[in-house]
Design an enzyme around this catalytic site. Structure first.
Site, PDB file in Angstrom:
ATOM      1  N   ASP A   1       0.834  -1.243  -0.069  1.00  0.00           N
ATOM      2  CA  ASP A   1       0.133   0.091  -0.092  1.00  0.00           C
ATOM      3  C   ASP A   1       0.867   1.220  -0.117  1.00  0.00           C
ATOM      4  O   ASP A   1       1.895   1.622   1.083  1.00  0.00           O
ATOM      5  CB  ASP A   1      -0.923  -0.081   1.234  1.00  0.00           C
ATOM      6  CG  ASP A   1      -1.866   1.195   1.404  1.00  0.00           C
ATOM      7  OD1 ASP A   1      -1.817   1.690   0.463  1.00  0.00           O
ATOM      8  OD2 ASP A   1      -2.422   1.122   2.415  1.00  0.00           O
TER       9      ASP A   1
ATOM     10  N   HIS B   1      -4.248   4.367   6.429  1.00  0.00           N
ATOM     11  CA  HIS B   1      -3.019   3.914   5.632  1.00  0.00           C
ATOM     12  C   HIS B   1      -1.827   4.355   6.280  1.00  0.00           C
ATOM     13  O   HIS B   1      -1.857   5.316   7.011  1.00  0.00           O
ATOM     14  CB  HIS B   1      -3.165   4.388   4.101  1.00  0.00           C
ATOM     15  CG  HIS B   1      -4.318   4.283   3.479  1.00  0.00           C
ATOM     16  ND1 HIS B   1      -4.533   3.116   2.703  1.00  0.00           N
ATOM     17  CD2 HIS B   1      -5.646   4.699   3.403  1.00  0.00           C
ATOM     18  CE1 HIS B   1      -5.582   3.011   2.122  1.00  0.00           C
ATOM     19  NE2 HIS B   1      -6.445   3.863   2.452  1.00  0.00           N
TER      20      HIS B   1
END
Length: 567
Positions: free
Chosen positions: A206, A379
């Site tokens: 990610d 995130h």
């Protein structure tokens, strides 16, 4: 040492071909959304995620954008399964469209499978959904997939370690490293370290927050902030957040109960997710806490919290309808305290600002992330990404899930940790990373991976030509020229009449419309008199003359559509 091939790969079979592992991203690169990655070896394939993205501003009338499934259909591979990392729309939103075409099993943890099941029921579909909890391993042909617990902004998120014939592939999914998550289940760093010691050929990770330094704050911070706001408030509280963020909804409920408040839920997706999360045990709501949104008028303002959708300013969302007095059960009044527990997704800033302004105009106090810590990202930031790299220690690295700037920033992090340049691969959707035990090769433009636009029930039937026409119509409007023609007698029987939509207001521009009719009539008569009675030639003549006239008078270029009827 890696090689680069800029031509399309010859996909001929053969023993040597089967010794290579292919990673083919169909979405999620150079964008945030429609995540989907094919992993194939020989004649077998598995897929990680099957997401959608929301349309860009210029995609007029488009509902969602999904990945192009043609490569999967044409490859002839035996699809062994789709493995879902978590339940956000950009990872599960395209599943109903996928299920219409393919019958592969879909593996995931309970919450994303529950959300997928709801989607399939809305589409009138049935899917082969198989529960796959964190900590388990699943054999899928030549692949062995292990799900590992991780932390994100939605419950039941996992990353995957995939054993393949050429080595281990590690996919982080969306994640952050939260040591104090709401559910008390932190990311399994011990397991990640064990995987790293065993040796990882490729890591896909990610990249959304790779450009941000430091660490992402814990969800605990938001819980404390919301607790302080609710405790100090004597007003009716309306809190807007993502319906998928079950952990945050739990903290709102906990704080409401601690301060003697009832809780009501508004918004179709919020009601569905809360119901599902309660059934699956992800939400714990004390008895007599939840009340029907339509039965809240008798509850004192200081005894009520409303949890709603609309944190992104979506025009039809519950919060937006409250702001415009269109909500059936909730009318905003002076003194209401409204919390936006989210950050605007890029592109939604104006929508959010509009809703905030309307709410403030009605006398409400609006609290958002610029004022207080009402939101944290799901995130990982740069330091967390460094930790994952240090634990996994991959031989090769491919940043995923991000715009190009995010992928580049993540590649820079890998370089800073000592990874050689020729082991870092920046792919685009439709490219291929081909791996053996000792080598990796980036194949450009391996397959088509343009987004497929969904408009109502139409999937892929709106292409660039239609979007161009919609763009032109949105800019300058439409003029329709209607006439009845006797081609045998070579004369115009009626018209041409001018119908305008989105160009000018006819009643205030009667002179312009009359002049346009004369121009169209002259062009039509000229075409007929010279023997040009082919419909296309007649339409072209009228269109060209009218276009020149309109531009000379207005400097606008509306779409001109001649319609002739033969009598």
């Amino acid at each position: 040492m890696s090689e680069t091939e800029k031509t399309r790969k010859n996909r001929s079979g053969g023993r040597r071909e089967q010794q290579k592992l292919r990673i083919v991203p169909l979405g999620g690169l150079h964008e945030i959304g429609k995540n989907m990655t094919c992993i194939e070896y020989g004649d077998e394939m598995i897929i990680i995620d099957c997401g959608m993205s929301f349309p860009e501003v210029e995609m007029y009338g488009i509902d969602v954008v999904i990945p192009d499934f043609d490569y999967i259909a044409k490859s002839g591979k035996k699809l062994r399964g789709v493995f879902i990392t978590h339940g956000h729309e950009d990872h599960i939103g395209a599943v109903p469209y996928f299920v219409e075409k393919f019958h592969a099993p879909i593996y995931g943890t309970p919450l994303p499978l529950g959300l997928i099941q709801t989607k399939l029921e809305e589409h009138g579909l049935r899917g082969n959904l198989i529960k796959f909890n964190a900590g388990r391993k699943m054999k899928a042909g030549k692949f062995t997939v292990q799900a590992i617990r991780t932390t994100h902004s939605i419950a039941d998120s996992v990353c995957y370690c995939i054993d393949t014939p050429v080595g281990k592939i590690f996919h982080t999914g969306d994640f952050k490293i939260d040591y104090t998550p709401v559910d008390g289940e932190p990311i399994d760093l011990g397991k990640l370290a064990e995987i790293g010691r065993e040796g990882v050929l490729l890591m896909m990770a990610d990249s959304t927050n790779a450009i941000r330094q430091g660490y992402t704050k814990s969800e605990k911070v938001v819980g404390e902030t919301l607790g302080d706001i609710i405790r100090k408030s004597d007003s009716r509280m309306i809190i807007a957040t993502f319906s998928s963020n079950v952990h945050r909804i739990q903290k709102i409920i906990d704080n409401a109960v601690a301060n003697g408040r009832k809780v009501a839920v508004s918004g179709r997706s919020m009601i569905k997710v809360v119901g599902l999360a309660v059934d699956l045990g992800y939400l714990r709501i004390p008895k007599n806490t939840l009340v029907d949104i339509n039965k809240t008028k008798g509850i004192p303002d200081n005894k009520l919290v409303i949890i709603t959708t609309g944190s992104q300013g979506e025009p039809m969302s519950a919060l937006a309808r409250m702001a415009t007095n269109d909500h059936k059960a909730v009318q905003i009044k002076r003194g209401d305290q409204i919390v936006l527990s989210s950050n605007p997704i890029p592109g939604n800033e104006k929508l959010v600002a509009n809703v905030v302004n309307r709410l403030i105009e009605k006398g409400a106090q609006v609290i958002y992330s610029d004022i207080a810590e009402t939101h944290v990202s799901g995130h990982a930031c740069a330091e967390e990404l460094k930790l994952i790299h240090s634990l996994i220690k991959p031989k090769y690295f491919m940043p995923v899930h991000g715009e190009f700037r995010h992928l580049v920033a993540h590649a820079d992090i890998a370089r800073g940790l000592g990874m050689p340049e020729n082991r870092i691969f920046l792919l685009e959707n439709g490219d291929c990373l081909e791996l053996t035990k000792r080598s990796a090769r980036h194949i450009h433009e391996f397959t088509s991976a343009e987004g497929i636009m969904v408009d109502g029930l139409g999937v892929g039937d709106v292409g660039s030509v239609v979007m161009r026409d919609r763009h032109l119509l949105s800019e300058s409007g439409l003029i329709v020229v209607v006439a009845s023609v006797d081609k045998s007698g070579k004369r115009v029987l009626s018209g041409p009449d001018i119908i305008s939509r989105g160009f000018v207001y006819v009643r205030e521009n009667e002179d312009l419309i009359e002049q346009a009719q004369k121009v169209a009539r002259r062009a039509l008569n000229r075409s007929i008199s010279t023997g040009h009675t082919d419909w296309n030639e007649m339409k072209a003549a009228v269109r060209d003359d009218l276009r020149s006239f309109i531009y000379s008078r207005t400097e606008r270029s509306p779409v001109i559509l001649p319609i002739f009827m033969e009598v």
